[in-house]
Design an enzyme around this catalytic site. Structure first.
Site, PDB file in Angstrom:
ATOM      1  N   CYS A   8     -56.339  13.072  77.766  1.00  0.00           N
ATOM      2  CA  CYS A   8     -57.205  12.007  77.267  1.00  0.00           C
ATOM      3  C   CYS A   8     -57.466  12.295  75.795  1.00  0.00           C
ATOM      4  O   CYS A   8     -56.861  13.205  75.225  1.00  0.00           O
ATOM      5  CB  CYS A   8     -58.488  11.873  78.078  1.00  0.00           C
ATOM      6  SG  CYS A   8     -59.580  13.295  78.007  1.00  0.00           S
ATOM      7  N   CYS A  80     -56.790   7.600  79.611  1.00  0.00           N
ATOM      8  CA  CYS A  80     -57.336   6.532  78.772  1.00  0.00           C
ATOM      9  C   CYS A  80     -56.167   5.835  78.089  1.00  0.00           C
ATOM     10  O   CYS A  80     -55.082   6.398  77.935  1.00  0.00           O
ATOM     11  CB  CYS A  80     -58.338   7.061  77.753  1.00  0.00           C
ATOM     12  SG  CYS A  80     -57.645   8.144  76.483  1.00  0.00           S
ATOM     13  N   CYS A  87     -48.733   9.186  74.331  1.00  0.00           N
ATOM     14  CA  CYS A  87     -47.998  10.178  75.129  1.00  0.00           C
ATOM     15  C   CYS A  87     -47.036   9.552  76.133  1.00  0.00           C
ATOM     16  O   CYS A  87     -46.512  10.244  77.001  1.00  0.00           O
ATOM     17  CB  CYS A  87     -48.976  11.071  75.881  1.00  0.00           C
ATOM     18  SG  CYS A  87     -50.152  11.931  74.826  1.00  0.00           S
TER      19      CYS A  87
END
Length: 263
Positions: A8, A80, A87
């Protein structure tokens, strides 16, 4: 061992919770990591929620994704949207997944961290069941006869309907709602859990019961339809439950210590 990375933005709440949960449930089957695209410090409320949930927090620190960018992971799971965008093309990764959970740090709800942890708990359990052959699945193939036998007892039926309506309840809340002694409530909950209708989780000294998230749809629909068409069954139990002070499922500590029966 399969390698799992939770990502995250700050690596201060959601990804730390996911790391702790997966290590708790399947640390012998998965090598677990977490990191942040813009790491900060682990939020103290994250640590408190994990502690209250009965999870190990030692070694949980906020880490930069740059420190592990050259490593291979079988699963890269973002928590998130921002982290997922950054990513989604992790080099050498097997499966990239997006679990978008609201950030509890932005919520004004005092229970936000605990609620996020509960939601992650369910998702992690399902992840383990789907992706690990070495971890014994909690999902049982419930036979129709066993299902209907479970509903044929009034106490078990009322327990199921109350849990369906409330989402989660502990033993002492069911005792208050049904005006029954602890041994009787615990015995019926144990039977429902063994059959596979209920799932339990420990949070601190409490054990909470919920409808099993992988219960067959047709079985769950029968429970929901029974509740919808017979609301009067819960009039008295709901009134008794509402009269109970400091309920554990609402963050109180009215009851004494509980335990999971007949593991």
């Amino acid at each position: 061992m399969k390698r799992v990375l939770f990502v995250c933005t700050a690596n201060s709440a959601r990804s730390q919770m996911a790391e702790a949960l997966l290590r708790h449930f399947a640390g012998n089957s998965f090598k677990v990591f977490s990191a942040g695209t813009e790491p900060s410090e682990v939020d103290p409320r994250t640590m408190q929620a994990l502690h209250d949930f009965g999870l190990e927090t030692e070694g949980l620190v906020s880490k930069s994704i740059d420190s592990i960018e050259d490593q291979h992971f079988d699963f890269v799971i973002s928590l998130c949207d921002k982290a997922h965008r950054e990513c989604r093309h992790w080099p050498g990764s097997g499966v990239v997944m997006a679990w978008d959970f609201p950030d509890p740090k932005t919520s004004h709800d005092p229970k936000a961290f605990a609620l996020t942890l509960q939601e992650l708990d369910e998702r992690i359990r399902l992840f383990v069941q789907v992706n690990s052959k070495e971890v014994k699945s909690e999902v049982k193939s419930i036979q129709p006869v066993d299902f209907y036998k479970s509903l044929a007892d009034e106490t078990r039926l009322l327990c199921l309907l109350l849990i369906e309506q409330q989402g989660e309840l502990c033993v002492c809340e069911l005792m208050a709602a049904l005006n029954l002694p602890q041994p009787k409530i615990s015995r019926h909950l144990s039977q429902l859990r063994k059959v596979g209708l209920l799932l339990d989780r420990r949070q601190g000294q409490w054990v909470f019961y919920r409808i099993h998230p992988l219960l067959n749809d047709w079985m769950h629909n029968i429970v929901k339809d029974t509740l919808a068409h017979n609301p009067q069954l819960l009039d008295a139990p709901r009134a008794s439950l509402n009269d109970m002070n400091s309920r554990p499922s609402q963050g109180g500590n009215m009851c004494g210590e509980e335990k999971i029966d007949d593991q």
